[in-house]
Motif scaffolding. Structure first.
Motif, PDB file in Angstrom:
ATOM      1  N   VAL A  91       0.839  -1.198   0.000  1.00 12.66           N
ATOM      2  CA  VAL A  91       0.000   0.000   0.000  1.00 12.66           C
ATOM      3  C   VAL A  91       0.876   1.251   0.000  1.00 12.66           C
ATOM      4  O   VAL A  91       1.949   1.270   0.616  1.00 12.66           O
ATOM      5  CB  VAL A  91      -0.944  -0.011   1.224  1.00 12.66           C
ATOM      6  CG1 VAL A  91      -1.719   1.296   1.329  1.00 12.66           C
ATOM      7  CG2 VAL A  91      -1.904  -1.189   1.127  1.00 12.66           C
ATOM      8  N   TYR A 128       0.100  -6.966  -5.329  1.00  9.01           N
ATOM      9  CA  TYR A 128      -0.780  -5.844  -5.661  1.00  9.01           C
ATOM     10  C   TYR A 128      -0.138  -4.546  -5.167  1.00  9.01           C
ATOM     11  O   TYR A 128       0.174  -4.414  -3.981  1.00  9.01           O
ATOM     12  CB  TYR A 128      -2.147  -6.040  -5.018  1.00  9.01           C
ATOM     13  CG  TYR A 128      -2.872  -7.272  -5.501  1.00  9.01           C
ATOM     14  CD1 TYR A 128      -3.675  -7.228  -6.634  1.00  9.01           C
ATOM     15  CD2 TYR A 128      -2.735  -8.492  -4.835  1.00  9.01           C
ATOM     16  CE1 TYR A 128      -4.332  -8.366  -7.097  1.00  9.01           C
ATOM     17  CE2 TYR A 128      -3.379  -9.632  -5.287  1.00  9.01           C
ATOM     18  CZ  TYR A 128      -4.177  -9.565  -6.410  1.00  9.01           C
ATOM     19  OH  TYR A 128      -4.819 -10.697  -6.861  1.00  9.01           O
ATOM     20  N   CYS A 130      -0.836  -0.863  -4.530  1.00  8.58           N
ATOM     21  CA  CYS A 130      -1.995   0.004  -4.349  1.00  8.58           C
ATOM     22  C   CYS A 130      -1.542   1.404  -3.952  1.00  8.58           C
ATOM     23  O   CYS A 130      -0.748   1.568  -3.015  1.00  8.58           O
ATOM     24  CB  CYS A 130      -2.907  -0.585  -3.271  1.00  8.58           C
ATOM     25  SG  CYS A 130      -4.381   0.396  -2.913  1.00  8.58           S
ATOM     26  N   VAL A 158      -3.026  -1.046  -8.776  1.00  2.00           N
ATOM     27  CA  VAL A 158      -4.392  -0.730  -8.352  1.00  2.00           C
ATOM     28  C   VAL A 158      -4.434   0.685  -7.766  1.00  2.00           C
ATOM     29  O   VAL A 158      -3.684   1.008  -6.840  1.00  2.00           O
ATOM     30  CB  VAL A 158      -4.888  -1.723  -7.283  1.00  2.00           C
ATOM     31  CG1 VAL A 158      -6.303  -1.367  -6.838  1.00  2.00           C
ATOM     32  CG2 VAL A 158      -4.808  -3.160  -7.798  1.00  2.00           C
ATOM     33  N   GLY A 160      -6.206   2.971  -5.364  1.00  2.00           N
ATOM     34  CA  GLY A 160      -7.114   2.727  -4.253  1.00  2.00           C
ATOM     35  C   GLY A 160      -6.710   3.459  -2.997  1.00  2.00           C
ATOM     36  O   GLY A 160      -5.576   3.929  -2.856  1.00  2.00           O
ATOM     37  N   LEU A 165      -9.958  -0.262   1.313  1.00  2.00           N
ATOM     38  CA  LEU A 165      -9.371  -1.131   0.300  1.00  2.00           C
ATOM     39  C   LEU A 165     -10.438  -1.903  -0.465  1.00  2.00           C
ATOM     40  O   LEU A 165     -11.486  -2.254   0.080  1.00  2.00           O
ATOM     41  CB  LEU A 165      -8.392  -2.107   0.962  1.00  2.00           C
ATOM     42  CG  LEU A 165      -7.152  -1.470   1.593  1.00  2.00           C
ATOM     43  CD1 LEU A 165      -6.388  -2.500   2.420  1.00  2.00           C
ATOM     44  CD2 LEU A 165      -6.247  -0.848   0.538  1.00  2.00           C
TER      45      LEU A 165
END
Length: 289
Positions: A91, A128, A130, A158, A160, A165
């Motif tokens: 993230v 991923y 993000c 992604v 986001g 999330l």
């Protein structure tokens, strides 16, 4: 003598800032650096900062840390213990810096296993990446192409929000966030979402600029942060204000023990942290059981 005078004046300024914002110390939601702002305004201001710094982000990280951020991220990934077939969420990782390291480590583990006669990894690896800021993601995708990863199926980009999330509960083996959590509006929401998306046994790791306690080192660090870093930002990126915010946001972020308690209060177990460079940076780790 000039250095001593500058440090004393800086210490006085810091006391003024801390006194001015004392009423906000319990709430990260209404602060943008040392300024009081609404939650909506903070989101926009932080977005503007990263729109501005995206193109020079890696260069500025090298200059501000003397290249040490690379070693810090290596240490973060080493504590994650990546494995082939894992589902991982990075993230606030738009530049891909952490994700690329995780992918390299997984490939290394797979290669070693094959050399040892083992190749029973049936699960497909997914990492991923993000980020709420599309400019940071675009920069990361460009870097992936430059590193020959255009066709890499394991990397999924992604756009986001860390506080909301898009991933299913109990879907991730690992979660990392590096130099991102201090910029969010509600730290508690980010931690709650991290806990939600992790599987039982999944690992949470956060790399963040933190708090120095040793008095002499703290004085030097404060001088460097408030005098040198914004000047570098102005010289290299033509943007002093964004880097002024970044160093102020570090001081507003909870100290190591407070942040560890916040992680534990979310429901995580085995909460630990490791200070690097005397607390300039800390890596917090935890497990969801």
């Amino acid at each position: 003598m000039a250095m001593k005078y500058g440090s004393v004046r800086l210490a006085s300024n810091l006391r003024h800032h801390y006194a001015r914002s004392a009423s906000l110390l319990h709430s990260h939601a209404t602060s943008f650096g040392f300024k009081e702002v609404s939650e909506e305004e903070k989101s926009k201001l932080v977005g503007n900062v990263f729109n501005t710094v995206a193109s020079s982000y890696d260069l500025m990280n090298d200059l501000m840390s003397g290249g040490l951020h690379r070693l810090w991220k290596d240490r973060l990934v080493s504590k994650l213990h990546p494995f082939p077939g894992m589902k991982h969420l990075d993230v606030a990782g738009g530049t891909g810096d952490v994700a690329f390291r995780i992918l390299d480590k997984i490939k290394s583990v797979r290669h070693s296993a094959r050399q040892g006669g083992l190749d029973n990894f049936n699960e497909e690896t997914k990492i991923y990446i993000c980020d709420i800021n599309p400019n940071m993601l675009n920069f990361g995708k460009k870097r992936a192409i430059e590193q020959g990863l255009r066709e890499e199926q394991s990397l999924v980009w992604v756009e986001g929000d860390a506080e909301a999330l898009k991933f299913q509960a109990d879907s991730m083996d690992g979660y990392t966030i590096a130099f991102g959590i201090r910029n969010v509006t509600h730290i508690e929401n980010v931690l709650s979402e991290a806990h939600r998306v992790l599987k039982r046994g999944g690992r949470f790791l956060c790399l963040e600029l933190s708090h120095v306690e040793q008095p002499l080192f703290k004085q030097i660090y404060d001088y460097y942060s408030f005098k040198v870093i914004p000047a570098i930002g102005e010289f290299v990126a033509g943007d002093k204000e964004s880097y002024q915010y970044l160093v102020e946001s570090i001081r507003r972020f909870p100290n190591q023990d407070t942040f560890a308690r916040m992680i534990a209060d979310t429901g995580f177990q085995k909460v630990e942290y490791e200070n690097l460079v005397g607390g300039v940076v800390a890596i917090h780790s935890a497990v969801k059981w």
